[in-house]
Write a protein that holds these residues in place. Structure first.
Motif, PDB file in Angstrom:
ATOM      1  N   ALA A 183       0.814  -1.220   0.000  1.00  0.00           N
ATOM      2  CA  ALA A 183       0.000   0.000   0.000  1.00  0.00           C
ATOM      3  C   ALA A 183       0.846   1.268   0.000  1.00  0.00           C
ATOM      4  N   ALA A 184       2.109   1.156   0.395  1.00  0.00           N
ATOM      5  CA  ALA A 184       2.974   2.337   0.513  1.00  0.00           C
ATOM      6  C   ALA A 184       3.772   2.620  -0.757  1.00  0.00           C
ATOM      7  N   LEU A 185       3.659   1.770  -1.759  1.00  0.00           N
ATOM      8  CA  LEU A 185       4.479   1.949  -2.955  1.00  0.00           C
ATOM      9  C   LEU A 185       3.995   3.129  -3.795  1.00  0.00           C
ATOM     10  N   ASP A 186       4.927   3.856  -4.357  1.00  0.00           N
ATOM     11  CA  ASP A 186       4.639   5.004  -5.210  1.00  0.00           C
ATOM     12  C   ASP A 186       4.330   4.510  -6.618  1.00  0.00           C
ATOM     13  N   LEU A 187       3.141   4.817  -7.120  1.00  0.00           N
ATOM     14  CA  LEU A 187       2.751   4.347  -8.448  1.00  0.00           C
ATOM     15  C   LEU A 187       3.689   4.845  -9.546  1.00  0.00           C
ATOM     16  N   GLU A 188       4.358   5.958  -9.310  1.00  0.00           N
ATOM     17  CA  GLU A 188       5.289   6.461 -10.321  1.00  0.00           C
ATOM     18  C   GLU A 188       6.475   5.523 -10.517  1.00  0.00           C
ATOM     19  N   THR A 189       6.715   4.640  -9.550  1.00  0.00           N
ATOM     20  CA  THR A 189       7.810   3.678  -9.672  1.00  0.00           C
ATOM     21  C   THR A 189       7.319   2.326 -10.192  1.00  0.00           C
ATOM     22  N   LEU A 190       6.053   2.258 -10.599  1.00  0.00           N
ATOM     23  CA  LEU A 190       5.452   0.993 -11.030  1.00  0.00           C
ATOM     24  C   LEU A 190       4.788   1.077 -12.398  1.00  0.00           C
ATOM     25  N   VAL A 191       4.478   2.279 -12.856  1.00  0.00           N
ATOM     26  CA  VAL A 191       3.653   2.459 -14.055  1.00  0.00           C
ATOM     27  C   VAL A 191       4.421   3.233 -15.133  1.00  0.00           C
ATOM     28  N   GLY A 192       4.439   2.693 -16.351  1.00  0.00           N
ATOM     29  CA  GLY A 192       5.019   3.398 -17.489  1.00  0.00           C
ATOM     30  C   GLY A 192       6.508   3.647 -17.389  1.00  0.00           C
ATOM     31  N   GLY A 240      16.437   5.265 -13.361  1.00  0.00           N
ATOM     32  CA  GLY A 240      15.007   5.497 -13.479  1.00  0.00           C
ATOM     33  C   GLY A 240      14.260   4.451 -14.281  1.00  0.00           C
ATOM     34  N   ALA A 241      14.943   3.370 -14.648  1.00  0.00           N
ATOM     35  CA  ALA A 241      14.362   2.384 -15.561  1.00  0.00           C
ATOM     36  C   ALA A 241      13.970   1.098 -14.856  1.00  0.00           C
ATOM     37  N   ALA A 242      13.121   0.333 -15.538  1.00  0.00           N
ATOM     38  CA  ALA A 242      12.856  -1.053 -15.167  1.00  0.00           C
ATOM     39  C   ALA A 242      13.849  -1.916 -15.933  1.00  0.00           C
ATOM     40  N   VAL A 243      14.690  -2.624 -15.208  1.00  0.00           N
ATOM     41  CA  VAL A 243      15.672  -3.518 -15.818  1.00  0.00           C
ATOM     42  C   VAL A 243      15.048  -4.910 -15.889  1.00  0.00           C
ATOM     43  N   GLU A 251       9.686 -10.891 -26.685  1.00  0.00           N
ATOM     44  CA  GLU A 251       8.920 -10.090 -27.639  1.00  0.00           C
ATOM     45  C   GLU A 251       9.093  -8.589 -27.419  1.00  0.00           C
ATOM     46  N   VAL A 252       9.777  -8.222 -26.350  1.00  0.00           N
ATOM     47  CA  VAL A 252       9.946  -6.812 -26.013  1.00  0.00           C
ATOM     48  C   VAL A 252      11.298  -6.331 -26.528  1.00  0.00           C
ATOM     49  N   PRO A 253      11.354  -5.213 -27.255  1.00  0.00           N
ATOM     50  CA  PRO A 253      12.648  -4.727 -27.748  1.00  0.00           C
ATOM     51  C   PRO A 253      13.567  -4.338 -26.606  1.00  0.00           C
ATOM     52  N   ALA A 254      14.860  -4.372 -26.868  1.00  0.00           N
ATOM     53  CA  ALA A 254      15.845  -4.049 -25.844  1.00  0.00           C
ATOM     54  C   ALA A 254      15.630  -2.656 -25.280  1.00  0.00           C
ATOM     55  N   ARG A 255      15.217  -1.740 -26.126  1.00  0.00           N
ATOM     56  CA  ARG A 255      14.942  -0.364 -25.702  1.00  0.00           C
ATOM     57  C   ARG A 255      13.643   0.112 -26.347  1.00  0.00           C
ATOM     58  N   GLY A 256      13.065   1.153 -25.749  1.00  0.00           N
ATOM     59  CA  GLY A 256      11.939   1.827 -26.375  1.00  0.00           C
ATOM     60  C   GLY A 256      10.573   1.454 -25.843  1.00  0.00           C
ATOM     61  N   ALA A 257      10.480   0.433 -24.980  1.00  0.00           N
ATOM     62  CA  ALA A 257       9.190   0.027 -24.427  1.00  0.00           C
ATOM     63  C   ALA A 257       8.976   0.683 -23.063  1.00  0.00           C
ATOM     64  N   ARG A 258       7.730   0.652 -22.605  1.00  0.00           N
ATOM     65  CA  ARG A 258       7.355   1.108 -21.266  1.00  0.00           C
ATOM     66  C   ARG A 258       6.798  -0.075 -20.498  1.00  0.00           C
ATOM     67  N   PHE A 259       7.181  -0.182 -19.222  1.00  0.00           N
ATOM     68  CA  PHE A 259       6.824  -1.346 -18.420  1.00  0.00           C
ATOM     69  C   PHE A 259       5.949  -0.935 -17.243  1.00  0.00           C
ATOM     70  N   THR A 260       4.917  -1.742 -16.975  1.00  0.00           N
ATOM     71  CA  THR A 260       4.020  -1.508 -15.842  1.00  0.00           C
ATOM     72  C   THR A 260       3.816  -2.811 -15.084  1.00  0.00           C
ATOM     73  N   ALA A 261       3.876  -2.728 -13.752  1.00  0.00           N
ATOM     74  CA  ALA A 261       3.599  -3.889 -12.890  1.00  0.00           C
ATOM     75  C   ALA A 261       3.126  -3.350 -11.549  1.00  0.00           C
ATOM     76  N   PHE A 291       2.996  -5.736 -17.929  1.00  0.00           N
ATOM     77  CA  PHE A 291       2.906  -5.637 -19.393  1.00  0.00           C
ATOM     78  C   PHE A 291       3.858  -4.560 -19.896  1.00  0.00           C
ATOM     79  N   ALA A 292       4.178  -4.681 -21.168  1.00  0.00           N
ATOM     80  CA  ALA A 292       5.034  -3.695 -21.846  1.00  0.00           C
ATOM     81  C   ALA A 292       4.227  -3.015 -22.940  1.00  0.00           C
ATOM     82  N   GLU A 293       4.427  -1.710 -23.067  1.00  0.00           N
ATOM     83  CA  GLU A 293       3.818  -0.930 -24.142  1.00  0.00           C
ATOM     84  C   GLU A 293       4.910  -0.622 -25.164  1.00  0.00           C
ATOM     85  N   VAL A 294       4.661  -0.995 -26.393  1.00  0.00           N
ATOM     86  CA  VAL A 294       5.633  -0.786 -27.466  1.00  0.00           C
ATOM     87  C   VAL A 294       4.997   0.078 -28.540  1.00  0.00           C
TER      88      VAL A 294
END
Length: 303
Positions: free
Chosen positions: A153-162, A193-196, A272-282, A298-301
């Motif tokens: 409940a304490a997690l910041d959505l900015e660190t989880l979305v997009g 600042g990325a999702a690895v 199926e996700v490119p090495a760069r250029g996608a956005r990740f949400t979890a 999921f990843a947005e490409v």
């Protein structure tokens, strides 16, 4: 869109003396008909070299192969936005981690019984799922490891979305004998600042006994490196971010979660996700006093 990589040997001579030699090198390229001069410039840019006097290439082959994230080559663009589901579906009896209990699903109110409670033609199903937080594709918060850490409940959505996704395609790069993914393997990217996301291909064993034996993992020193480099989240398509055959040590979990870096385990379809250029949400539900829960990752490409 077909992507290409060049396979070659090279010799590099520097203007201020010294040289560099490589054999069996592989490099992402933007096209199949790239000439040697253009390939040499891409190589220099990828390696970040200065004062190069001469580049000699040998045995160049350009083949159709997914990009792995070489610097100096833009990620393949998609004409339309595409969503890639990176989560394993949850069902009754699903074995996520060998030895841990599988979820059960049973009705609280069946459709048949609900008909007596609602107007004619109206019915509902209310079901109860009993499961461990570590089921399917799930996220670990700091509370999972540390009693005083942030819970779900304490997690910041900015660190989880997009999040900007840096995907390391490592099916043929991690050491099958040592099994650990080292810091050197991850050092060619800016991950601040990325999702690895670590694509090892181990998902092929998910749900089978083989999934829990000989699995790839992130070494403790690599976890420390990612913390130092400013990663926000680390995900893997393996049974655990740590080596579960190490006798109980969990250096990757300990280091990442102590620094507030989220961990996502049991990802799928990272190939199926490119090495760069996608956005990740979890993003997990905001459950107080709970450290781990399934996510729809999921990843947005594309645009």
């Amino acid at each position: 869109m077909t992507e290409h990589r060049a396979h070659f040997d090279f010799d590099i001579r520097f203007a201020n003396g010294g040289g560099l030699t490589g054999t069996g090198f592989r490099l992402d390229v933007p096209a199949a008909d790239l000439d040697d001069d253009a390939l040499a410039r891409l190589l220099v840019r990828h390696l970040g070299l200065a004062l190069v006097a001469e580049v000699t290439l040998r045995d160049v082959r350009i083949v159709a192969e997914p990009h792995r994230g070489s610097r100096g080559v833009d990620a393949a663009s998609e004409r339309t936005r595409r969503i890639i589901d990176l989560s394993h579906p949850i069902h009754a009896g699903l074995v996520t981690h060998p030895g841990l209990p599988a979820p059960t699903i049973e009705p609280h109110l069946t459709r048949e019984d609900s008909r007596a409670r609602y107007a004619p033609g109206t019915e509902f199903a209310l079901d109860v799922i009993t499961m461990l937080g570590n089921t399917g594709t799930y996220l670990d918060s700091p509370y999972h490891r540390y009693a005083d850490g942030a819970d779900l409940a304490a997690l910041d959505l900015e660190t989880l979305v997009g999040l900007r996704a840096e995907v390391f395609h490592l099916e043929d790069a991690w050491d099958a004998a040592a099994r650990g993914i080292r810091a050197e393997t991850l050092a060619d990217r800016d991950v601040r600042g990325a999702a690895v996301l670590l694509h090892t291909g181990w998902e092929r064993w998910f749900g089978r006994e083989e999934y829990g034996r000989g699995a790839p993992f992130l070494t403790g020193e690599a976890a420390r490196f990612l913390v130092e480099q400013g990663a926000v989240l680390v995900g893997i398509d393996s049974v655990n971010i740590d080596d579960i055959e190490s006798g109980g040590e969990r250096p990757a979990h300990s280091g990442l979660l102590a620094a507030g870096v989220h961990v996502v385990e049991h990802l799928t379809r990272l190939g199926e996700v490119p090495a760069r250029g996608a956005r990740f949400t979890a993003a997990p539900p905001a459950v107080e006093g709970f450290g781990t829960f399934p996510v729809r990752a999921f990843a947005e490409v594309g645009a």
